[in-house]
Design a protein around this motif. Structure first.
Motif, PDB file in Angstrom:
ATOM      1  N   SER A   2       0.839  -1.193   0.000  1.00  0.00           N
ATOM      2  CA  SER A   2       0.000   0.000   0.000  1.00  0.00           C
ATOM      3  C   SER A   2       0.872   1.241   0.000  1.00  0.00           C
ATOM      4  O   SER A   2       1.868   1.310   0.716  1.00  0.00           O
ATOM      5  CB  SER A   2      -0.918   0.010   1.226  1.00  0.00           C
ATOM      6  OG  SER A   2      -1.802  -1.082   1.202  1.00  0.00           O
ATOM      7  N   SER A 225      -2.068  -8.589   1.998  1.00  0.00           N
ATOM      8  CA  SER A 225      -2.547  -7.255   1.631  1.00  0.00           C
ATOM      9  C   SER A 225      -2.522  -7.082   0.119  1.00  0.00           C
ATOM     10  O   SER A 225      -1.691  -7.659  -0.576  1.00  0.00           O
ATOM     11  CB  SER A 225      -1.700  -6.173   2.300  1.00  0.00           C
ATOM     12  OG  SER A 225      -0.347  -6.242   1.868  1.00  0.00           O
ATOM     13  N   LYS A 228      -2.670  -0.960  -3.141  1.00  0.00           N
ATOM     14  CA  LYS A 228      -3.648   0.122  -3.186  1.00  0.00           C
ATOM     15  C   LYS A 228      -2.978   1.439  -2.832  1.00  0.00           C
ATOM     16  O   LYS A 228      -1.879   1.474  -2.269  1.00  0.00           O
ATOM     17  CB  LYS A 228      -4.815  -0.144  -2.232  1.00  0.00           C
ATOM     18  CG  LYS A 228      -4.421  -0.263  -0.771  1.00  0.00           C
ATOM     19  CD  LYS A 228      -5.646  -0.543   0.099  1.00  0.00           C
ATOM     20  CE  LYS A 228      -5.259  -0.723   1.569  1.00  0.00           C
ATOM     21  NZ  LYS A 228      -6.447  -0.975   2.422  1.00  0.00           N
TER      22      LYS A 228
END
Length: 333
Positions: A2, A225, A228
């Motif tokens: 991320s 994860s 993003k």
């Protein structure tokens, strides 16, 4: 992986910035912790969980003395292996090689590793990594940067240092063992808080809680994860609570941390904390509420650092969040 695009260092000084990450509290306690060898709560918990520790440091550990508190009981001494090399960029290459050698040893136990670069702090130039020109690494007198050409040369020195560090991080990321080992280990790679190049009228390092001296890159990965981009405000104070939540320690971190887990569904980004040993700051609705060592408070534009008109009214309108922020920063004093 991320990408947190609005991540801020909790301080504008190396000692406080690192302290705020590892302890998630105001760095007024740094010297006391060093004297008493108080280690961070989350590192004590990692030790209890069977994690090993590996620290590869390009900067000196002797000052401000991280080996006496944060890295105490990790086997680290006042001088890292890299400190024997006088050139900073070469020390960073050594620090990278040490960590890659560690990865290539394929450690069986989970580990917590820190790789700390420092040429962004000292503007050290690797002659093999000069991408931005013109540059002049000898323009050290900030007050002498009178022309736009001189300012560009100074800025390019910083960009070349960043390019060098980025290349070293790339070597770690592309190591064939790195991503496999991340399944049950924790790695922090850091360099420095921000730098200002006349965006608010000065060229300085470590003087103002503003956009230019605190806004830094932050990439966060944990197993499972998904990639993003996260635009919510975030800061160094939140790293430890987030790691501990991932390790199953719940979501109430108020007993040992100022910060909050940014993975918690209830995470709010309405207050960003800043602190050095003498000054405090609260970023609320893009306004910096700055508290000087004498207790005087002012409301500043976070980008220009100029005092805002109507500061008294702004302080009154945001009193609830300001008081919460100050209470947070004073909680462990």
């Amino acid at each position: 992986m991320s990408n947190y695009t609005n991540y801020y260092s909790g301080a504008v000084a190396t000692m406080c910035g690192v302290h705020n990450i590892f302890y998630s509290n105001n760095c007024n306690n740094f010297l006391e912790y060093a004297e008493k060898h108080n280690t961070p709560v989350f590192m004590d918990e990692l030790r209890n969980l069977g994690y090993n520790f590996f620290v590869s440091y390009a900067a000196s550990l002797n000052w401000p003395g991280f080996y006496r508190n944060i890295y105490y009981n990790t086997g680290l001494t006042a001088e890292s292996d890299a400190d024997e090399e006088p050139s900073l960029y070469k020390r960073e290459i050594i620090a990278t090689e040490r960590f890659i050698n560690f990865l290539n040893s394929k450690p069986k136990d989970p580990f917590f590793a820190v790789v700390h670069y420092d040429s962004l702090h000292g503007y050290s130039q690797n002659p093999d990594m000069i991408k931005f020109r013109p540059y002049n690494e000898f323009l050290l007198d900030y007050s002498a940067l009178e022309t736009s050409q001189m300012r560009l040369s100074r800025f390019n020195v910083y960009k070349n240092a960043a390019y060098h560090v980025d290349s070293l991080i790339g070597k770690i990321w592309n190591n064939k063992n790195f991503q496999e080992l991340l399944k049950d280990s924790i790695v922090i790679i850091t360099a420095d808080h921000g730098e200002e190049f006349f965006e608010s009228g000065i060229n300085y390092h470590g003087s103002r809680f503003n956009e230019w001296q605190t806004h830094v890159p932050f990439l966060f990965y944990f197993p499972g994860s998904k990639p993003k981009v996260v635009e919510a405000n975030n800061s160094g104070f939140n790293i430890v609570p987030t790691i501990l939540e991932l390790l199953g320690y719940g979501n109430d971190h108020s007993g040992y941390a100022i910060g909050k887990s940014f993975l918690n569904p209830d995470y709010k980004d309405d207050i960003i904390h800043f602190a050095t040993q003498k000054k405090k700051g609260c970023l609320i609705n893009n306004t910096l509420f700055f508290v000087e060592s004498n207790g005087r408070m002012s409301a500043k534009d976070f980008y220009t650092y100029s005092d805002l008109q109507g500061s008294v009214n702004l302080i009154k309108e945001n009193a609830k969040n300001i008081n919460q922020c100050i209470d947070d920063l004073n909680r462990f004093d």
